[in-house]
Structures are given as C-alpha cells and as structure tokens.
Motif scaffolding. Structure first.
Motif, PDB file in Angstrom:
ATOM      1  N   ILE A   5      27.102  50.024   5.557  1.00 38.83           N
ATOM      2  CA  ILE A   5      26.637  50.643   6.806  1.00 38.83           C
ATOM      3  C   ILE A   5      27.731  51.534   7.389  1.00 38.83           C
ATOM      4  CG2 ILE A   5      26.016  50.145   9.218  1.00 38.83           C
ATOM      5  CD1 ILE A   5      24.711  47.518   8.010  1.00 38.83           C
ATOM      6  N   LEU A   6      28.972  51.046   7.342  1.00 36.96           N
ATOM      7  CA  LEU A   6      30.080  51.833   7.882  1.00 36.96           C
ATOM      8  C   LEU A   6      30.394  53.056   7.006  1.00 36.96           C
ATOM      9  CD1 LEU A   6      32.481  48.938   8.939  1.00 36.96           C
ATOM     10  CD2 LEU A   6      31.441  50.594  10.486  1.00 36.96           C
ATOM     11  N   GLY A   7      30.033  52.969   5.746  1.00 42.17           N
ATOM     12  CA  GLY A   7      30.320  54.092   4.831  1.00 42.17           C
ATOM     13  C   GLY A   7      31.742  54.071   4.307  1.00 42.17           C
ATOM     14  N   VAL A   8      32.306  52.857   4.121  1.00 41.31           N
ATOM     15  CA  VAL A   8      33.718  52.766   3.720  1.00 41.31           C
ATOM     16  C   VAL A   8      33.985  53.301   2.306  1.00 41.31           C
ATOM     17  CG1 VAL A   8      34.295  50.840   5.259  1.00 41.31           C
ATOM     18  CG2 VAL A   8      33.457  50.360   2.945  1.00 41.31           C
ATOM     19  N   ASP A   9      32.923  53.483   1.536  1.00 41.45           N
ATOM     20  CA  ASP A   9      33.138  53.990   0.168  1.00 41.45           C
ATOM     21  C   ASP A   9      32.875  55.500   0.073  1.00 41.45           C
ATOM     22  OD1 ASP A   9      30.471  53.879   0.675  1.00 41.45           O
ATOM     23  OD2 ASP A   9      29.902  53.103  -1.295  1.00 41.45           O
ATOM     24  N   LYS A  10      32.702  56.159   1.188  1.00 44.86           N
ATOM     25  CA  LYS A  10      32.286  57.570   1.158  1.00 44.86           C
ATOM     26  C   LYS A  10      33.410  58.525   0.771  1.00 44.86           C
ATOM     27  CE  LYS A  10      27.989  57.090   2.454  1.00 44.86           C
ATOM     28  NZ  LYS A  10      26.844  57.505   1.693  1.00 44.86           N
ATOM     29  N   GLY A  11      34.633  58.200   1.132  1.00 50.43           N
ATOM     30  CA  GLY A  11      35.756  59.076   0.789  1.00 50.43           C
ATOM     31  C   GLY A  11      35.635  60.466   1.380  1.00 50.43           C
ATOM     32  N   TYR A  12      35.258  60.546   2.633  1.00 51.98           N
ATOM     33  CA  TYR A  12      35.123  61.859   3.279  1.00 51.98           C
ATOM     34  C   TYR A  12      36.472  62.575   3.293  1.00 51.98           C
ATOM     35  CZ  TYR A  12      30.504  60.477   4.935  1.00 51.98           C
ATOM     36  OH  TYR A  12      29.189  60.081   4.982  1.00 51.98           O
ATOM     37  N   LYS A  13      36.448  63.818   2.850  1.00 52.90           N
ATOM     38  CA  LYS A  13      37.697  64.578   2.776  1.00 52.90           C
ATOM     39  C   LYS A  13      38.240  64.838   4.182  1.00 52.90           C
ATOM     40  CE  LYS A  13      36.509  67.047  -1.437  1.00 52.90           C
ATOM     41  NZ  LYS A  13      36.135  68.391  -1.921  1.00 52.90           N
ATOM     42  N   THR A  14      39.497  64.506   4.352  1.00 49.09           N
ATOM     43  CA  THR A  14      40.100  64.492   5.691  1.00 49.09           C
ATOM     44  C   THR A  14      41.415  65.251   5.692  1.00 49.09           C
ATOM     45  OG1 THR A  14      39.119  62.299   6.087  1.00 49.09           O
ATOM     46  CG2 THR A  14      40.999  62.889   7.463  1.00 49.09           C
ATOM     47  N   ILE A  15      41.648  65.998   6.767  1.00 47.94           N
ATOM     48  CA  ILE A  15      42.957  66.635   6.934  1.00 47.94           C
ATOM     49  C   ILE A  15      43.576  66.160   8.243  1.00 47.94           C
ATOM     50  CG2 ILE A  15      42.443  68.679   5.534  1.00 47.94           C
ATOM     51  CD1 ILE A  15      41.859  70.220   8.108  1.00 47.94           C
ATOM     52  N   LEU A  16      44.895  66.239   8.300  1.00 51.40           N
ATOM     53  CA  LEU A  16      45.612  65.818   9.506  1.00 51.40           C
ATOM     54  C   LEU A  16      46.438  66.995  10.008  1.00 51.40           C
ATOM     55  CD1 LEU A  16      47.349  62.435  10.072  1.00 51.40           C
ATOM     56  CD2 LEU A  16      48.653  64.517  10.474  1.00 51.40           C
ATOM     57  N   ILE A  17      46.353  67.245  11.310  1.00 48.55           N
ATOM     58  CA  ILE A  17      47.085  68.371  11.899  1.00 48.55           C
ATOM     59  C   ILE A  17      48.135  67.820  12.849  1.00 48.55           C
ATOM     60  CG2 ILE A  17      46.851  70.628  13.004  1.00 48.55           C
ATOM     61  CD1 ILE A  17      44.853  70.327  10.730  1.00 48.55           C
ATOM     62  N   GLY A  18      49.376  68.181  12.594  1.00 46.89           N
ATOM     63  CA  GLY A  18      50.480  67.708  13.439  1.00 46.89           C
ATOM     64  C   GLY A  18      51.230  66.586  12.753  1.00 46.89           C
ATOM     65  N   ALA A  19      52.289  66.967  12.012  1.00 46.99           N
ATOM     66  CA  ALA A  19      53.006  65.953  11.212  1.00 46.99           C
ATOM     67  C   ALA A  19      54.280  65.496  11.916  1.00 46.99           C
ATOM     68  CB  ALA A  19      53.327  66.522   9.832  1.00 46.99           C
ATOM     69  N   GLY A  20      54.137  65.168  13.201  1.00 44.82           N
ATOM     70  CA  GLY A  20      55.262  64.608  13.949  1.00 44.82           C
ATOM     71  C   GLY A  20      55.306  63.100  13.761  1.00 44.82           C
ATOM     72  N   ASN A  21      55.884  62.419  14.747  1.00 41.20           N
ATOM     73  CA  ASN A  21      56.034  60.958  14.629  1.00 41.20           C
ATOM     74  C   ASN A  21      54.689  60.263  14.454  1.00 41.20           C
ATOM     75  OD1 ASN A  21      58.898  60.786  14.998  1.00 41.20           O
ATOM     76  ND2 ASN A  21      58.534  61.424  17.119  1.00 41.20           N
ATOM     77  N   LEU A  22      53.748  60.633  15.321  1.00 39.91           N
ATOM     78  CA  LEU A  22      52.443  59.967  15.261  1.00 39.91           C
ATOM     79  C   LEU A  22      51.689  60.351  13.982  1.00 39.91           C
ATOM     80  CD1 LEU A  22      50.338  58.207  16.745  1.00 39.91           C
ATOM     81  CD2 LEU A  22      49.419  60.322  17.719  1.00 39.91           C
ATOM     82  N   GLY A  23      51.658  61.645  13.692  1.00 40.31           N
ATOM     83  CA  GLY A  23      50.926  62.119  12.525  1.00 40.31           C
ATOM     84  C   GLY A  23      51.413  61.476  11.236  1.00 40.31           C
ATOM     85  N   ARG A  24      52.721  61.377  11.102  1.00 34.75           N
ATOM     86  CA  ARG A  24      53.255  60.762   9.870  1.00 34.75           C
ATOM     87  C   ARG A  24      52.923  59.272   9.810  1.00 34.75           C
ATOM     88  NH1 ARG A  24      58.967  63.752   8.648  1.00 34.75           N
ATOM     89  NH2 ARG A  24      58.530  65.504  10.009  1.00 34.75           N
ATOM     90  N   ALA A  25      53.014  58.614  10.961  1.00 36.13           N
ATOM     91  CA  ALA A  25      52.687  57.174  10.977  1.00 36.13           C
ATOM     92  C   ALA A  25      51.232  56.971  10.571  1.00 36.13           C
ATOM     93  CB  ALA A  25      52.946  56.598  12.373  1.00 36.13           C
ATOM     94  N   ILE A  26      50.354  57.796  11.113  1.00 33.67           N
ATOM     95  CA  ILE A  26      48.927  57.654  10.781  1.00 33.67           C
ATOM     96  C   ILE A  26      48.695  57.993   9.308  1.00 33.67           C
ATOM     97  CG2 ILE A  26      46.664  58.726  11.174  1.00 33.67           C
ATOM     98  CD1 ILE A  26      47.333  58.640  14.144  1.00 33.67           C
ATOM     99  N   ALA A  27      49.329  59.059   8.857  1.00 34.20           N
ATOM    100  CA  ALA A  27      49.117  59.479   7.455  1.00 34.20           C
ATOM    101  C   ALA A  27      49.538  58.388   6.478  1.00 34.20           C
ATOM    102  CB  ALA A  27      49.896  60.761   7.185  1.00 34.20           C
TER     103      ALA A  27
END
Ligand code: NAI
Length: 211
Positions: free
Chosen positions: A76-98
């Motif tokens: 139901i959540l779609g955890v196997d979908k593998g939606y292509k994702t990009i991240l903008i802003g590779a500072g402290n938060l962005g890198r931690a999330i990535a």
C-alpha cells in the motif's frame, strides 16, 4: 488505492510498517490487534478500523500474520516502487538525509544530488557525486526523476521548486523552512519540519510540568 483513505490513517501506516518489521526481526509470526495495540499505544478498535480501510488483512480472534501484514502495508505504501529521486542542497542536512534515509527500502531511489556551490561539484556523498545545479535540467531530461528533496535555504525553495516542476518533478519532500505551495494542483508536497516535532514535545513537557 482509492482516495477515500484519510490522511491520518495514511500517516499511521509507516509506523505500523516499521513496527511490524521489528516484530519480524524478533521472530514473531502472529499478533492479535489487542497485542498490537498494547505495543503501539493505539486502541485495538483504531487498529481494526485502520486496517478495514484496506480490506481488513486479518481474521478476528486469530490475529494477523506479521510478515503478510508487513508485506501488504508495504504494498500500500509503495515501498518497492523505487521512484527516482533527486536531492537539492548538499549541506549538513542534505548529506545526512542522502546517507541515512535508506531510500531503497522506502519506495525511492536517490539518483542525483545537486548544489549551487561549485566547490562541492564531484564531492562524493554515499555512492553519488554532487552535481552543480546548472546540470539539473539536462539530468532531468535524461533520467526523469519524479521526486525532489529540498534541503536548501527557504529564500530559494519556491523558485527551485517551480523550476523542477517544469522539468517533470511531481512530488517534493521539503525541508526548507517554508511551507512550499504547489503551483500546480497535481504536485504533491510533504513539508517536513523537525522543529514542529520538537515543539510538540516541548508543549507536552510544559503541559505536564507543575510550573
Ligand atoms: P547548509 O548551509 O549546511 O547547506 C545548505 C546547502 O544548500 C549549501 O551547500 C548551499 O550551497 C546549498 N544551496 C543554497 N541555495 C541553493 C540553491 N538555490 N540550489 C542548490 N543548492 C543550494 O544548511 P543545512 O544545515 O544543510 O540546512 C539546509 C536548510 O534546511 C536550511 O534552510 C535549514 O534552515 C533547513 N533545515 C530544516 C530542517 C527541517 O526540519 N525542516 C532541519 C534543519 C535544517
């Protein structure tokens, strides 16, 4: 999935999913809604109501098969979908999330990280190299990402979001300190503010204190 399921039920699904994963890790095969409710802090009737939104999943009195329920909720959540994702802003938060989000297990595939700072170009974050933002357009044309994670200052968030929509982005996970407003009706926005969670906790401390 129909559109009739309420947002509050949808918001509980990741918690069920995570919790069932823990039960599986502990070798638990079957659980009743009463046991589940005791462990999760929801009422058993709440749990049954939630699951009924998706057709029930279990047998009354017999309980739920943990791995089947986990798989169903994952579907139901779609955890196997593998939606292509990009991240903008590779500072402290962005890198931690990535590097800490385990995207693959949550329905996303992180395929690109961008930053406006030219000094960050080609710096590795996880298994990706940061790209300069001037490559966003060609990257989107070639790779068709559908989700963007914004970890940039609020001043540039709306402008970047509007540009990304023009390049095919359909959904935003927005960490910038502003509530992003979708310019188009069909764009999905999930504003994420850790500060809101912190303040909710502080409210509860405040409400329970004698002062
Ligand atoms: P940071 O200063 O370490 O990183 C920001 C990065 O964004 C920098 O590398 C910068 O070059 C880049 N950047 C700035 N404008 C850009 C643009 N237009 N396009 C692409 N890249 C751009 O800051 P940090 O700590 O990573 O935080 C990022 C943002 O997230 C801040 O606005 C911060 O206030 C916010 N934040 C939000 C949280 C939340 O719960 N929503 C929690 C923590 C931070």
């Amino acid at each position: 999935m129909g559109n009739t399921v309420s947002t509050s039920v949808i918001r509980r699904l990741p918690r069920y999913y995570r919790f069932l994963q823990e039960l599986m890790n502990n070798g638990i095969i079957r659980i009743s809604s009463r046991e589940l409710s005791e462990k999760m802090g929801f009422t058993a009737s709440q749990i049954r109501q939630d699951f009924n939104c998706f057709g029930g999943f279990g047998q009354q009195g017999y309980g739920y098969n943990v791995s089947e329920l986990h798989a169903e909720i994952g579907k139901i959540l779609g955890v196997d979908k593998g939606y292509k994702t990009i991240l903008i802003g590779a500072g402290n938060l962005g890198r931690a999330i990535a590097t800490h989000m385990n995207f693959d297990a949550r329905g996303c595939k992180l395929i690109g990280i961008f930053d406006v700072n030219p000094e960050l170009a080609n710096v590795e974050v996880g298994n990706l190299k940061i790209m300069h933002t001037d490559k966003i357009e060609s990257f989107c044309n070639e790779n068709s990402p559908v989700i963007a994670i914004l970890c940039i200052p609020k001043e540039s968030a709306q402008e970047i979001a509007d540009t990304l929509v023009k390049h095919g982005i359909k959904a935003f996970w927005n960490f910038s300190h502003c509530d992003l407003k979708p310019t188009f009706n069909d764009i999905i926005v999930e504003n994420a503010h850790l500060g809101d969670s912190l303040m909710t906790m502080v409210y509860n401390v405040n409400a329970s204190s004698d002062n």
